[in-house]
Design a protein around this motif. Sequence first.
Motif, PDB file in Angstrom:
ATOM      1  N   LYS A 134     -11.562   0.901   0.617  1.00 19.32           N
ATOM      2  CA  LYS A 134     -12.804   2.327   0.403  1.00 19.32           C
ATOM      3  C   LYS A 134     -12.850   1.851  -1.122  1.00 19.32           C
ATOM      4  N   PRO A 135     -13.457   2.073  -2.236  1.00 21.34           N
ATOM      5  CA  PRO A 135     -13.084   2.084  -3.737  1.00 21.34           C
ATOM      6  C   PRO A 135     -11.900   3.075  -3.766  1.00 21.34           C
ATOM      7  N   TRP A 136     -11.258   3.210  -4.561  1.00 24.96           N
ATOM      8  CA  TRP A 136     -10.030   4.053  -4.697  1.00 24.96           C
ATOM      9  C   TRP A 136     -10.862   5.684  -5.202  1.00 24.96           C
ATOM     10  N   GLU A 137     -12.230   5.446  -6.148  1.00 29.26           N
ATOM     11  CA  GLU A 137     -12.559   7.015  -5.774  1.00 29.26           C
ATOM     12  C   GLU A 137     -13.112   6.989  -4.655  1.00 29.26           C
ATOM     13  N   ARG A 138     -13.301   7.309  -3.664  1.00 30.09           N
ATOM     14  CA  ARG A 138     -13.820   7.490  -2.120  1.00 30.09           C
ATOM     15  C   ARG A 138     -12.485   8.043  -1.524  1.00 30.09           C
ATOM     16  N   CYS A 139     -10.655   7.072  -1.967  1.00 31.81           N
ATOM     17  CA  CYS A 139     -10.200   8.582  -0.874  1.00 31.81           C
ATOM     18  C   CYS A 139      -9.463   9.073  -1.794  1.00 31.81           C
ATOM     19  N   ALA A 140      -9.134   8.622  -3.212  1.00 29.66           N
ATOM     20  CA  ALA A 140      -8.358  10.339  -3.903  1.00 29.66           C
ATOM     21  C   ALA A 140      -9.028  11.373  -3.735  1.00 29.66           C
ATOM     22  N   GLY A 141      -7.950  12.644  -3.124  1.00 27.46           N
ATOM     23  CA  GLY A 141      -9.267  13.395  -2.841  1.00 27.46           C
ATOM     24  C   GLY A 141     -10.247  13.979  -1.622  1.00 27.46           C
ATOM     25  N   HIS A 142      -9.536  12.894  -0.919  1.00 29.95           N
ATOM     26  CA  HIS A 142      -9.897  12.946   0.937  1.00 29.95           C
ATOM     27  C   HIS A 142      -9.221  13.093   1.648  1.00 29.95           C
ATOM     28  N   GLY A 143      -9.053  14.054   2.429  1.00 36.69           N
ATOM     29  CA  GLY A 143      -8.150  13.456   3.996  1.00 36.69           C
ATOM     30  C   GLY A 143      -7.687  11.924   4.469  1.00 36.69           C
ATOM     31  N   PHE A 144      -6.341  12.023   4.701  1.00 33.42           N
ATOM     32  CA  PHE A 144      -5.759  10.345   4.667  1.00 33.42           C
ATOM     33  C   PHE A 144      -6.898   9.797   5.943  1.00 33.42           C
ATOM     34  N   LEU A 160       1.738  12.095   9.770  1.00 30.09           N
ATOM     35  CA  LEU A 160       1.861  13.046   8.621  1.00 30.09           C
ATOM     36  C   LEU A 160       2.637  14.484   9.006  1.00 30.09           C
ATOM     37  N   THR A 161       2.227  15.331   9.951  1.00 33.83           N
ATOM     38  CA  THR A 161       2.695  16.241  10.609  1.00 33.83           C
ATOM     39  C   THR A 161       4.571  15.832  10.694  1.00 33.83           C
ATOM     40  N   HIS A 162       4.832  14.897  10.467  1.00 34.26           N
ATOM     41  CA  HIS A 162       6.227  14.389  11.000  1.00 34.26           C
ATOM     42  C   HIS A 162       6.976  14.345   9.837  1.00 34.26           C
ATOM     43  N   GLY A 163       6.232  13.220   8.703  1.00 34.99           N
ATOM     44  CA  GLY A 163       6.406  12.831   7.404  1.00 34.99           C
ATOM     45  C   GLY A 163       6.538  13.891   6.509  1.00 34.99           C
ATOM     46  N   ALA A 164       5.902  15.449   7.093  1.00 37.91           N
ATOM     47  CA  ALA A 164       6.157  16.564   5.636  1.00 37.91           C
ATOM     48  C   ALA A 164       6.681  17.043   6.313  1.00 37.91           C
ATOM     49  N   THR A 165       7.530  16.863   7.308  1.00 37.86           N
ATOM     50  CA  THR A 165       7.809  18.084   8.162  1.00 37.86           C
ATOM     51  C   THR A 165       9.807  17.632   8.798  1.00 37.86           C
ATOM     52  N   THR A 166       9.953  16.789   8.649  1.00 33.41           N
ATOM     53  CA  THR A 166      11.268  15.979   8.824  1.00 33.41           C
ATOM     54  C   THR A 166      11.914  15.604   7.074  1.00 33.41           C
ATOM     55  N   PRO A 220       0.883  -1.140  -0.024  1.00 32.17           N
ATOM     56  CA  PRO A 220      -0.018   0.204   0.437  1.00 32.17           C
ATOM     57  C   PRO A 220       1.294   1.140  -0.053  1.00 32.17           C
ATOM     58  N   SER A 221       0.626   2.065  -1.005  1.00 28.80           N
ATOM     59  CA  SER A 221       1.405   3.320  -1.291  1.00 28.80           C
ATOM     60  C   SER A 221       0.443   4.635  -1.688  1.00 28.80           C
ATOM     61  N   ALA A 222       0.462   5.018  -0.634  1.00 25.90           N
ATOM     62  CA  ALA A 222       0.028   7.319  -1.517  1.00 25.90           C
ATOM     63  C   ALA A 222       0.778   8.254  -1.385  1.00 25.90           C
ATOM     64  N   LEU A 223      -0.063   8.918  -1.775  1.00 30.98           N
ATOM     65  CA  LEU A 223       0.798  10.471  -1.925  1.00 30.98           C
ATOM     66  C   LEU A 223      -0.266  11.800  -1.693  1.00 30.98           C
ATOM     67  N   LEU A 224      -0.010  12.498  -1.014  1.00 31.05           N
ATOM     68  CA  LEU A 224      -0.486  13.336   0.460  1.00 31.05           C
ATOM     69  C   LEU A 224       0.025  14.615  -0.525  1.00 31.05           C
ATOM     70  N   THR A 225      -0.849  15.785  -0.248  1.00 29.45           N
ATOM     71  CA  THR A 225      -0.096  16.520  -0.182  1.00 29.45           C
ATOM     72  C   THR A 225       0.132  17.094   1.656  1.00 29.45           C
ATOM     73  N   LEU A 226       0.680  18.297   1.601  1.00 30.07           N
ATOM     74  CA  LEU A 226       0.769  18.751   3.172  1.00 30.07           C
ATOM     75  C   LEU A 226      -0.071  18.616   4.034  1.00 30.07           C
ATOM     76  N   ASP A 227      -1.292  18.954   3.498  1.00 28.35           N
ATOM     77  CA  ASP A 227      -1.844  19.371   4.620  1.00 28.35           C
ATOM     78  C   ASP A 227      -3.038  17.925   4.338  1.00 28.35           C
ATOM     79  N   GLY A 228      -2.710  17.394   3.878  1.00 32.49           N
ATOM     80  CA  GLY A 228      -2.982  15.003   4.333  1.00 32.49           C
ATOM     81  C   GLY A 228      -3.883  14.747   3.108  1.00 32.49           C
TER      82      GLY A 228
END
Length: 108
Positions: free
Chosen positions: A36-46, A62-68, A13-21
């Motif tokens: 959940k189906p792919w369509e219900r995940c993409a564009g939503h907050g992790f 997510l905070t630590h992953g984005a800032t360190t 399992p892998s996902a790319l998220l914006t800095l705001d999750g």
Amino acid sequence: MDASDELLQMATPSALLTLDGVIRSLNAAMAAQLGKPWERCAGHGFVDLLREDQCIAAEGLLTHGATTKRLAMRVLEFPGSGTATVVCLVEARAVTDASSGERLVWVH
């Protein structure tokens, strides 16, 4: 590390998220892990796709992953089949999209 389709072509399992999750893209294995189906995940907050009792741990990840520059890790519970849950060590790290230069968080 450069973010690319290669990160999402992994069998795990892998996902790319914006800095705001917000989930920018994910692979089928991550959608299945989220239950959940792919369509219900993409564009939503992790974090919004997880059980309420997992939100604080996921937000910290997510905070630590984005800032360190170091890898961040947390244990999270995901929906399983029936009433069972799946406990996983989830990693997050900052990446850069090679085509746009956008900073993202890779969760896997």
